[in-house]
Design a protein around this motif. Structure first.
Motif, PDB file in Angstrom:
ATOM      1  N   LYS A  89      50.994  31.716  28.705  1.00 19.74           N
ATOM      2  CA  LYS A  89      51.468  31.818  30.081  1.00 19.74           C
ATOM      3  C   LYS A  89      50.995  33.108  30.744  1.00 19.74           C
ATOM      4  CE  LYS A  89      55.639  30.497  32.607  1.00 19.74           C
ATOM      5  NZ  LYS A  89      57.062  30.098  32.449  1.00 19.74           N
ATOM      6  N   GLY A  90      50.885  34.164  29.940  1.00 20.29           N
ATOM      7  CA  GLY A  90      50.474  35.451  30.482  1.00 20.29           C
ATOM      8  C   GLY A  90      49.613  36.213  29.497  1.00 20.29           C
ATOM      9  N   VAL A  91      48.847  37.174  30.007  1.00 17.75           N
ATOM     10  CA  VAL A  91      47.961  37.975  29.162  1.00 17.75           C
ATOM     11  C   VAL A  91      48.043  39.446  29.563  1.00 17.75           C
ATOM     12  CG1 VAL A  91      46.314  36.117  28.707  1.00 17.75           C
ATOM     13  CG2 VAL A  91      45.999  37.564  30.707  1.00 17.75           C
ATOM     14  N   PHE A  92      47.702  40.306  28.622  1.00 20.87           N
ATOM     15  CA  PHE A  92      47.550  41.727  28.919  1.00 20.87           C
ATOM     16  C   PHE A  92      46.313  42.226  28.182  1.00 20.87           C
ATOM     17  CE2 PHE A  92      50.383  41.111  25.343  1.00 20.87           C
ATOM     18  CZ  PHE A  92      49.975  42.032  24.383  1.00 20.87           C
ATOM     19  N   GLY A  93      45.580  43.106  28.828  1.00 19.98           N
ATOM     20  CA  GLY A  93      44.299  43.543  28.306  1.00 19.98           C
ATOM     21  C   GLY A  93      43.198  43.127  29.266  1.00 19.98           C
ATOM     22  N   PRO A  94      41.953  43.556  29.034  1.00 16.55           N
ATOM     23  CA  PRO A  94      40.851  43.250  29.954  1.00 16.55           C
ATOM     24  C   PRO A  94      40.689  41.751  30.164  1.00 16.55           C
ATOM     25  CG  PRO A  94      40.200  44.936  28.371  1.00 16.55           C
ATOM     26  CD  PRO A  94      41.516  44.396  27.901  1.00 16.55           C
ATOM     27  N   THR A  95      40.978  41.291  31.380  1.00 17.15           N
ATOM     28  CA  THR A  95      40.957  39.862  31.688  1.00 17.15           C
ATOM     29  C   THR A  95      40.002  39.535  32.832  1.00 17.15           C
ATOM     30  OG1 THR A  95      43.288  39.745  31.014  1.00 17.15           O
ATOM     31  CG2 THR A  95      42.408  37.867  32.225  1.00 17.15           C
ATOM     32  N   LYS A  96      40.035  40.370  33.879  1.00 13.40           N
ATOM     33  CA  LYS A  96      39.131  40.183  35.012  1.00 13.40           C
ATOM     34  C   LYS A  96      38.348  41.466  35.277  1.00 13.40           C
ATOM     35  CE  LYS A  96      41.612  36.712  37.785  1.00 13.40           C
ATOM     36  NZ  LYS A  96      42.242  36.448  39.107  1.00 13.40           N
ATOM     37  N   THR A  97      37.081  41.312  35.645  1.00 11.89           N
ATOM     38  CA  THR A  97      36.270  42.463  36.030  1.00 11.89           C
ATOM     39  C   THR A  97      36.537  42.788  37.501  1.00 11.89           C
ATOM     40  OG1 THR A  97      34.435  40.970  36.538  1.00 11.89           O
ATOM     41  CG2 THR A  97      34.484  41.944  34.337  1.00 11.89           C
ATOM     42  N   ALA A  98      35.952  43.862  37.978  1.00 10.46           N
ATOM     43  CA  ALA A  98      36.207  44.324  39.342  1.00 10.46           C
ATOM     44  C   ALA A  98      35.833  43.276  40.389  1.00 10.46           C
ATOM     45  CB  ALA A  98      35.457  45.623  39.603  1.00 10.46           C
ATOM     46  N   ASP A  99      34.868  42.429  40.067  1.00  3.79           N
ATOM     47  CA  ASP A  99      34.437  41.399  41.024  1.00  3.79           C
ATOM     48  C   ASP A  99      35.234  40.095  40.874  1.00  3.79           C
ATOM     49  OD1 ASP A  99      33.444  40.462  38.643  1.00  3.79           O
ATOM     50  OD2 ASP A  99      31.337  40.488  39.246  1.00  3.79           O
ATOM     51  N   GLY A 100      36.294  40.128  40.036  1.00  7.17           N
ATOM     52  CA  GLY A 100      37.160  38.969  39.898  1.00  7.17           C
ATOM     53  C   GLY A 100      36.722  37.953  38.862  1.00  7.17           C
ATOM     54  N   LYS A 101      35.598  38.207  38.202  1.00  8.42           N
ATOM     55  CA  LYS A 101      35.126  37.280  37.177  1.00  8.42           C
ATOM     56  C   LYS A 101      35.852  37.533  35.858  1.00  8.42           C
ATOM     57  CE  LYS A 101      30.495  36.841  39.196  1.00  8.42           C
ATOM     58  NZ  LYS A 101      29.047  37.064  38.988  1.00  8.42           N
ATOM     59  N   ALA A 102      35.743  36.579  34.960  1.00  7.68           N
ATOM     60  CA  ALA A 102      36.390  36.715  33.659  1.00  7.68           C
ATOM     61  C   ALA A 102      35.733  37.817  32.847  1.00  7.68           C
ATOM     62  CB  ALA A 102      36.324  35.397  32.902  1.00  7.68           C
ATOM     63  N   ASP A 103      36.554  38.677  32.260  1.00  5.84           N
ATOM     64  CA  ASP A 103      36.044  39.705  31.366  1.00  5.84           C
ATOM     65  C   ASP A 103      35.518  39.051  30.097  1.00  5.84           C
ATOM     66  OD1 ASP A 103      36.421  42.922  30.883  1.00  5.84           O
ATOM     67  OD2 ASP A 103      36.586  41.814  29.001  1.00  5.84           O
ATOM     68  N   VAL A 104      34.600  39.724  29.414  1.00  4.44           N
ATOM     69  CA  VAL A 104      34.027  39.192  28.188  1.00  4.44           C
ATOM     70  C   VAL A 104      35.107  38.890  27.158  1.00  4.44           C
ATOM     71  CG1 VAL A 104      33.595  41.486  27.205  1.00  4.44           C
ATOM     72  CG2 VAL A 104      32.230  39.531  26.452  1.00  4.44           C
TER      73      VAL A 104
END
Length: 345
Positions: A89-104
């Motif tokens: 349901k929720g996440v914490f940690g690098p998820t989206k980059t500054a441009d709104g795309k999915a983080d690696v």
């Protein structure tokens, strides 16, 4: 622990967290079952009516009255569960980059469909977490009794809101063990490990591992340096404390081992001294916030490294997503790097 590259709890947040504590207290008070002894939990099938338990890698019996459904997880762990068909349901940690795309680190997850509790290190919105009425929090652990990406300042408040399970990815743990334990957790949460996709992914990982062993034997003496670039420093990792590197080492990969390791994980070098260790291949940290090859061109000493001159640089997934699918890809990429490497150091 990989080097990480904050939201303050407001009065309103404290009130919300306190209210949620009463709401989820029943979830944390239930008893365990015999399955906790082997870490497998219940089968996760049916309607989630049976008591649930899981013995995590901190040695804790994590329990709930029924199979958790409202799961909040560290992004990379959530991505691994996703590959097994277990949603969060929720996440914490690098998820989206500054441009709104999915983080690696988000892997194959659709990041538009999860609530982001915190997107950077030391950021965790306790109020938002409480509002999700979590049944379970899941993350990794690199060191004894340390929950990865839980801020120290708010950790105690967070851990009061729901049971927490941690999967070991550091210390004496190797990649195959971290994979098996993540699969155990996924199974306890309802994943079918006999699903064809999962069976095929595991077979692919095992085949990839065998090929990596063959590659190290066929091209002996190739020295691999594991590094991470920042503006002022270059971090050289030791293979001794990361699950992925320890596993690759067991398959014959020869790593550069730094001699002044800080905190058990890496040595920090100034850019003037980046050439201290010679290597044939560089595994370069691919995480958001670290310097990538195009940016590193501005560092003259980087360009002088033999592996750089030879173009023998391979991205390193510093925090692997511990599903067989994702780890098979990592092993395959490293195998190619070893197979194609020429001795230049």
């Amino acid at each position: 622990m990989p080097k990480s590259r904050s939201s303050l709890l407001t009065r309103r947040g404290l009130i919300a967290a306190g209210g949620a504590l009463g709401l989820v207290a029943a979830l944390t008070a239930c008893g365990g079952s015999d399955s906790a002894k082997d870490g497998s939990g219940d089968k996760g099938t049916g309607g989630g009516a049976a008591a649930w338990s899981f013995k995590d890698d901190m040695g804790k019996d994590v329990t709930a009255k029924s199979t958790p459904k409202n799961i909040v997880a560290f992004t990379g762990t959530a991505a691994a569960l996703h590959d097994y068909g277990v949603g969060v349901k929720g996440v914490f940690g690098p998820t989206k980059t500054a441009d709104g795309k999915a983080d690696v680190q988000a892997g194959s997850m659709d990041v538009s469909k999860v609530e982001i509790i915190g997107n950077v290190y030391d950021e965790f919105n306790v109020e938002k977490y409480a509002s999700l009425q979590p049944d379970l929090l899941v993350t990794n652990t690199w060191e004894k009794d340390s929950y990865w990406y839980l801020p120290e300042a708010s950790k105690d408040k967070i851990l009061k809101l729901a049971p927490a399970a941690a999967i070991g990815v550091g210390g004496d743990v190797t990649m195959d063990k971290a994979l098996a334990r993540t699969a155990d957790l996924a199974k306890s949460l309802g994943a079918d490990l006999n699903d064809k996709k999962t069976v095929d992914a595991k077979a692919r990982f095992e085949a990839a591992s065998a090929k990596l062993r063959e590659a190290t034997k066929a091209n002996p003496g190739i020295k691999v340096l594991v590094g991470s670039g920042a503006a002022d420093l270059f971090y050289v990792s030791t293979p001794a404390t990361s699950a992925d590197l320890k596993y690759f080492q067991s398959l014959g990969v020869e790593f550069v081992t730094p001699d002044k390791v800080e905190g058990g994980f890496f040595e920090s070098l100034s850019w003037e001294n980046v050439g201290k260790y010679q290597a044939d291949v560089i595994l370069l940290d691919n995480r958001t916030g670290t310097l990538q090859p195009e940016e590193l061109k501005a560092k003259p000493t980087w360009a002088e490294m033999p592996a750089v001159k030879a173009g023998q640089i391979t991205p390193r997934v510093t925090e692997p997503i511990y599903s067989y699918e994702k780890c098979a890809q990592i092993v395959e990429e490293l195998t190619k790097a070893i197979q194609n490497a020429k001795k230049v150091s």
